[in-house]
Design an enzyme around this catalytic site. Structure first.
Site, short mmCIF file in Angstrom:
data_model
loop_
_atom_site.label_atom_id
_atom_site.label_comp_id
_atom_site.label_asym_id
_atom_site.label_seq_id
_atom_site.Cartn_x
_atom_site.Cartn_y
_atom_site.Cartn_z
N SER A 1 37.78 37.42 37.26
CA SER A 1 38.81 38.11 36.63
C SER A 1 38.67 39.41 36.57
O SER A 1 39.29 40.47 36.58
CB SER A 1 39.23 37.59 35.32
OG SER A 1 38.14 37.75 34.33
N LYS B 1 43.37 39.18 26.43
CA LYS B 1 43.04 40.46 27.05
C LYS B 1 44.03 41.46 26.88
O LYS B 1 43.36 42.50 26.40
CB LYS B 1 43.01 39.86 28.63
CG LYS B 1 42.03 39.28 29.14
CD LYS B 1 41.98 38.80 30.35
CE LYS B 1 40.92 37.79 31.02
NZ LYS B 1 40.88 37.55 32.61
#
Length: 778
Positions: A673, A716
């Protein structure tokens, strides 16, 4: 010839011609009819009444064929009644019944007997006599003089005599009385005798069966008494037999057993009865029977299907967790409409401390089921699930059957905790044994090695918990409905602390509301600067630490209410223990704020890239995993392939080295990611264009520059929000994950959804890239 005679109704008895019958007369009308007859010819017409329950019959309640009889003897009783001896004369047809006020009178016509004897008549007489002889031989109710009736030569009288001895209903005897033909009467009596013989045979078979059962019972009792006497002579206690009888009694009282299982337990009890008390085998059999009888074969608790009440309980016990609560309420709604629905198998997945186990307890309370928990962490033996066979010393059932015994009902809520932490070795794979347990199509006949008989688990509501999914075998995961419980936001933690944790800690430490107050801002400060977790366990510990110090102050003589605020929080917990990263203070070249997911939830992760003279080496530091290193190399290769378009010297790989570093090098990091973040940092370092400090990003990159979706979007995004970042870049394919974000976070942040790195660079860099035009090939 018609004659007028007094009428005497008969109840439950019938008179036939040539028979002398004693009668008791007690009814007023009957006594009056008797007196009237004695004044005249002493003859009456005796007629049976249809319903023997009537005390005062009317003319419609009497049959129309009776017997003309003569009173031979009359004896009046002191109580007012009379005893008479009556002899039947002949059948008579009643044409008319007249009520004389105090008694009945009837106009009757005597019926002459047909005494003609033909060959058929003789054959019928012989057949009836043979049947009657057989009946007398098999029946124990016939009087001794009944055999004398067989010497009668008159066919009609023979039929009347035999029918009078039979113990049949009055209505059947009346049918014979109303038959005037001797041959027809004999046929009717023959039919009745044949039916009585069949009944005698059935009664005989029943008596034999009952007698055999009684003989067996008496024999067993006799032998047991002998055995007790022998054991007493040998000095052995008779507790063993008492225990066996107790087991038999428990077996008889146990509900829900199939015939097969009941027969198996009965055989084991019989084996136990024959064994010496102190033998090792007797102990094994006794334990085995105990386990079988203690299981809840037919015990089921009443399940609560009140959706509104269940919703109230779930909201009372837990804040948030909307997806899990909705799933449970949907299940209860369907149960309210259909009772045939099998128990669901849910898998609650989330980081430690988010309330998975306590949520299972709340679901049990909301559904009205018994709760049982089994921890599977570290289990590596298949026999832990299925049990050991009885041939092993100290064998026991597996944890599933043990849990069912503990639950005490066949429909509990069964929590399989830490299902992701099972292991396997040479003793088998316990996760493979769970496949049958957690399959609704198979668990109705779950087989445990110890109990050796199928047990129904289809009514159980199974809930499993796990921290991660990748360690759960795919076939096992396929049998469960996964519900992901993400980490709590700071706002959710604040609500949980105020509503649940702080009152609980005050009660545990003996504090009352008038002894201590804590401000909302102080709890928020504890969450931000003293804990770093996705759940609330550490938060609860810190609140407990505050309560302990407050309790000490009060015990040492502090008067008044202790107030805990942001200003004096360090007095109770010391200096700040957690320092969250924040956004960069200014735009810098080669530094990009990435986003990551850790066990404690989301976090911001700065990625640094610098260039130096060299020969094109790519150095990666910060304890990066293999996947993260591959993402960095993919980004590097993509930039080399598009160097001119990015305004970068195409030969930079010959003159410059790139060093990619992710701080906190002691912490392992992995995953794809950070791909677009590393690519953006490389482009910034090579083009010398700063990256905006207020922007963060996450996404995987391909060699063609496409941005692929990643996980943990909610965590996140919340981490970026906590760090003060108000602009983030996410993959376009993660757009559906934004629905999980809290409303206030979505409103306060600008989210860019991208599909290619070119879009990322447009949003992230402070200046537009001056692209070098590529001359077309000739």
């Amino acid at each position: 010839m018609e004659t007028q005679l007094p009428l005497l109704p008969l109840r439950g008895v019938l008179l036939f011609p040539y028979m002398v019958v004693p009668l008791e007369v007690g009814r007023e009308r009957s006594l009056k009819a008797l007196e009237q007859a004695m004044l005249g010819s002493q003859e009456l017409i005796f007629v049976a009444q249809k319903d023997t329950r009537l005390d005062e019959p009317h003319e419609d309640d009497l049959y129309r064929v009776g017997i003309i009889g003569e009173v031979k003897q009359l004896l009046k009783m002191p109580t007012g009644g009379a005893k008479v001896v009556v002899e039947g004369r002949s059948r008579a047809i009643i044409h008319k019944i007249t009520d004389e006020g105090t008694y009945f009178e009837a106009l009757v016509e005597a019926v002459a007997e047909d005494n003609e004897i033909t060959d058929e008549t003789e054959a019928l007489m012989h057949a009836v006599v043979d049947l009657f002889e057989l009946y007398i031989k098999n029946s124990k109710k016939m009087p001794g003089e009944a055999s004398l009736s067989m010497n009668v030569d008159d066919p009609g009288r023979l039929a009347d005599t035999i029918i009078s001895y039979l113990d049949i209903r009055t209505a059947e005897k009346q049918e014979v009385l109303e038959i005037f033909s001797a041959d027809e009467r004999l046929k009717k009596v023959s039919d009745i005798l044949s039916r009585q013989m069949e009944l005698l045979e059935i009664e005989k078979r029943i008596n034999i069966r009952v007698r055999k059962q009684m003989e067996r019972t008496q024999k067993e009792y006799y032998l047991r008494e002998q055995l007790k006497a022998i054991q007493k002579e040998l000095g052995e206690a008779d507790d063993h037999l008492g225990e066996v009888e107790e087991l038999r009694q428990r077996l008889a009282e146990t509900q829900g057993l199939t015939d097969e299982i009941r027969e198996k337990i009965s055989r084991e009890i019989d084996r136990l009865a024959k064994m010496p008390t102190m033998s090792a085998e007797a102990v094994v059999v006794r334990n085995y029977v105990d386990w079988l009888l203690n299981l809840p074969w037919g015990i089921e608790t009443d399940e609560r299907v009140d959706v509104a009440e269940a919703e109230r309980i779930l909201n009372e016990d837990h804040y948030g967790l909307k997806k899990v609560k909705d799933r449970i309420l949907e299940y209860l709604a369907v149960r309210q409409l259909s009772q045939s629905l099998k128990g669901p198998i849910l898998c609650l997945v989330g980081p430690p401390g988010v309330g998975k186990t306590s949520l299972a307890r709340s679901i049990a309370r909301a559904t009205g089921r018994n709760f049982v928990r089994v921890s599977l962490g570290g289990v590596r033996d298949e026999a832990e699930i299925r049990g050991h066979r009885r041939t092993y010393v100290g064998a026991l059932p597996g944890r599933i059957i043990q849990g069912m015994k503990q639950a005490g009902s066949k429909n509990p809520l069964f929590l399989l905790d830490e299902v992701d932490k099972m292991a396997m070795d040479f003793r088998g794979d316990p996760s493979a044994a769970l496949l049958e347990v957690l399959d609704p199509e198979q668990n109705s006949h779950f087989s445990d090695h110890y109990i050796e008989v199928p047990f129904d688990l289809s009514h159980v509501m199974f809930i499993t918990t796990a921290n991660v999914l990748h360690t759960i075998p795919k076939p096992l995961l396929d049998r469960m409905e996964t519900i992901v419980i993400p980490g709590y936001t700071e706002e959710e933690k604040l609500h949980i602390a105020l509503q649940y944790l702080w009152p609980k800690q005050m009660e545990n430490h003996g504090l009352k509301p008038d002894m201590v107050e804590i401000s909302q801002h102080a709890i928020a400060d504890v969450i931000r600067h003293y804990t770093r977790e996705a759940g609330v366990r550490q938060l609860e510990r810190q609140l407990g630490a505050i309560c302990r110090k407050v309790a000490r102050e009060i015990v040492q003589g502090y008067q008044g209410t202790v107030r805990v605020t942001v200003n004096n929080l360090e007095k109770y917990l010391g200096p700040h223990q957690v320092h969250h990263r924040t956004k960069e203070s200014q735009d810098e070249v080669g530094i990009v704020t990435g986003l990551a997911v850790t066990e404690a939830g989301g976090d911001v992760m700065p990625i640094e890239v610098t260039t130096m003279p060299g020969k094109g080496h790519l150095n990666l530091t910060g304890q990066l995993g293999d996947v993260m290193q591959e993402s960095a190399r993919a980004a590097y290769s993509f930039i080399r392939s598009r160097a001119r378009e990015f305004g970068i010297d195409p030969s930079f790989h010959e003159t410059l080295d790139l060093h990619v570093h992710v701080p906190e090098g002691a912490i392992p990091k992995d995953g794809p990611s950070a791909g677009i973040a590393m690519a953006t940092a490389m482009v910034s370092a090579l083009s010398n264009i700063p990256v905006k400090s207020q922007i963060a990003m996450t996404g995987e990159i391909t060699l063609r520059g496409h941005v692929l979706p990643v996980g943990g979007i909610k965590e996140k995004t919340l981490a970026a929000h906590r760090a003060g970042i108000r602009e983030i870049i996410l993959p376009k394919e993660n757009e559906s994950d934004l629905e999980d974000l809290p409303r206030n976070v979505r409103r306060s942040m600008q989210i860019h959804l991208v599909e290619h790195l070119d879009e990322v660079l447009e949003f992230a860099l402070t200046e537009k890239i001056v692209r070098e035009e590529i001359a077309p090939q000739k």
